[in-house]
Design a protein around this motif. Structure first.
Motif: not given
Length: 378
Positions: A220-224, A237-239, A327-330
């Motif tokens: 998860a950390v790697k993706v963000m 972002t995760l929320i 991606d959509a959140a960002v």
């Protein structure tokens, strides 16, 4: 020369010792033999013509004749170097020396590069060549493979991992509480929900519940990090991504759903007054999977995840979102929508609107679907 060969085949690292490892004097003799033959014969093909058999004869003395016998489990760890693999094989009694394994690897570098992490059931006293060939064959590899799909709650993920590993669910529940050991970022505030990245994982047979959850958090950390998301925005972002994951009827709708919720947050005194009014957050807080919450659940203001009763984002993620939702959140779509409703949960068809009046019209389509599908628990 041996060190140089190891680096050329496997990248870096020093070959390890172990039972059957040539001692320093033997290696010095080997180097002297190579130098002597090189001086005697000269360079190029002629040198190899004479040196090659000599090298093979020398290495052969440090190799088992094969084919091997018995059974032993050998584990290739994630990120293990060639020297570490060779040393481990020697320690397990599978090969006689690291030099023989490195020599075999130099002759077939494609096989050396094909070795993957996992557990292998091998024989003792194999030739280095046979051991290399065995490890390079993916059909001999035994790993715990498990797929965790997007949008699941942590409480739903533990049984999936347990079924694949045989580790009790309670071990995962206990591991999830020791968030420091899992490497959970401080931004998560001690809650693993949202941080167990959905993907297909291959866990070593010896991996513990904590090991597996740690791997998921790291992913998860790697993706963000790859998304370029500022660390102080990770939890937010995760929320948002978790809500998008739960609410979007299709992948194509995720950026539009994201925009609806960001629009609502950006206008705390507007038509929606900063309320997300997400059914998915209500259901999460009620700990009940449903197409829509009950009226009693909607009216329950004691539920901190009830975004119909409380403004802004809920206190934490409501699911474990995948990359598309992150991606959509960002990167939300461009639009001024404030409402949406999935009018057909079977197909995922979703309608977006800018006014409450249009939303009510769209909502009637959803109610018609509910009437036609009484088992859907609308």
């Amino acid at each position: 020369m041996r060190q140089q060969l190891e680096e050329e085949i496997f990248g870096t690292g020093q070959p390890g010792g172990g039972t059957g490892e040539p001692n320093r004097r033997a290696m010095q003799s080997f180097a002297a033999l190579v130098v002597s033959l090189t001086v005697l014969v000269g360079g190029g093909f002629a040198a190899y013509h004479f040196i090659g058999p000599a090298i093979e004869k020398f290495v052969a003395t440090d190799d088992y004749p094969g084919p091997g016998s018995g059974s032993v489990t050998f584990v290739v760890d994630e990120g293990a170097s060639g020297s570490e693999i060779a040393a481990g094989l020697v320690k397990a009694g599978i090969i006689k020396s690291t030099s023989a394994f490195i020599s075999a690897s130099s002759a077939t570098p494609d096989q050396a590069k094909a070795i993957q992490p996992g557990s292998y059931t091998m024989q003792k006293e194999m030739t280095a060549k046979d051991a290399l060939a065995y490890l390079s064959d993916p059909t001999h590899r035994s790993v715990k493979r498990v797929t965790v799909r997007e949008g699941l709650w942590a409480s739903e993920i533990y049984p999936i991992l347990s079924k694949a590993s045989g580790i009790p669910v309670k071990d995962y529940q206990a591991a999830a509480k020791n968030t420091k050991a899992l490497g959970l970022p401080a931004e998560a505030k001690g809650n693993v929900e949202g941080w167990l990245f959905p993907s297909t994982y291959e866990f070593d047979k010896k991996s513990t519940a904590a090991d597996q959850l740690t791997t998921m958090v790291k992913q998860a950390v790697k993706v963000m990090t790859a998304e370029g998301i500022a660390k102080d925005k990770w939890e937010e972002t995760l929320i948002m991504a978790s809500i998008i994951e739960a609410e979007a009827g299709s992948s194509a709708d995720r950026p539009k759903v994201s925009r609806v919720f960001w629009n609502r947050l950006d206008e705390p005194t507007g038509e929606t007054a900063g309320f997300l009014q997400s059914d998915a957050t209500v259901s999460y807080g009620a700990k009940r999977r449903a197409v829509a919450p009950t009226q009693a659940e909607i009216d329950d203001a004691s539920n901190p995840y009830n975004t119909r009763a409380h403004k802004g984002l809920p206190p934490g993620p409501i699911s474990n979102p995948g990359k598309d939702s992150i991606d959509a959140a960002v990167h939300p779509a461009t639009g001024d929508w404030l409402y949406f409703v999935t009018v057909n949960p079977d197909t995922g068809e979703t309608k977006f609107s800018t006014t409450f009046a249009q939303f009510l019209i769209d909502q009637n389509e959803f109610k018609a679907w509910c009437t036609a599908n009484p088992k859907a628990k609308c």
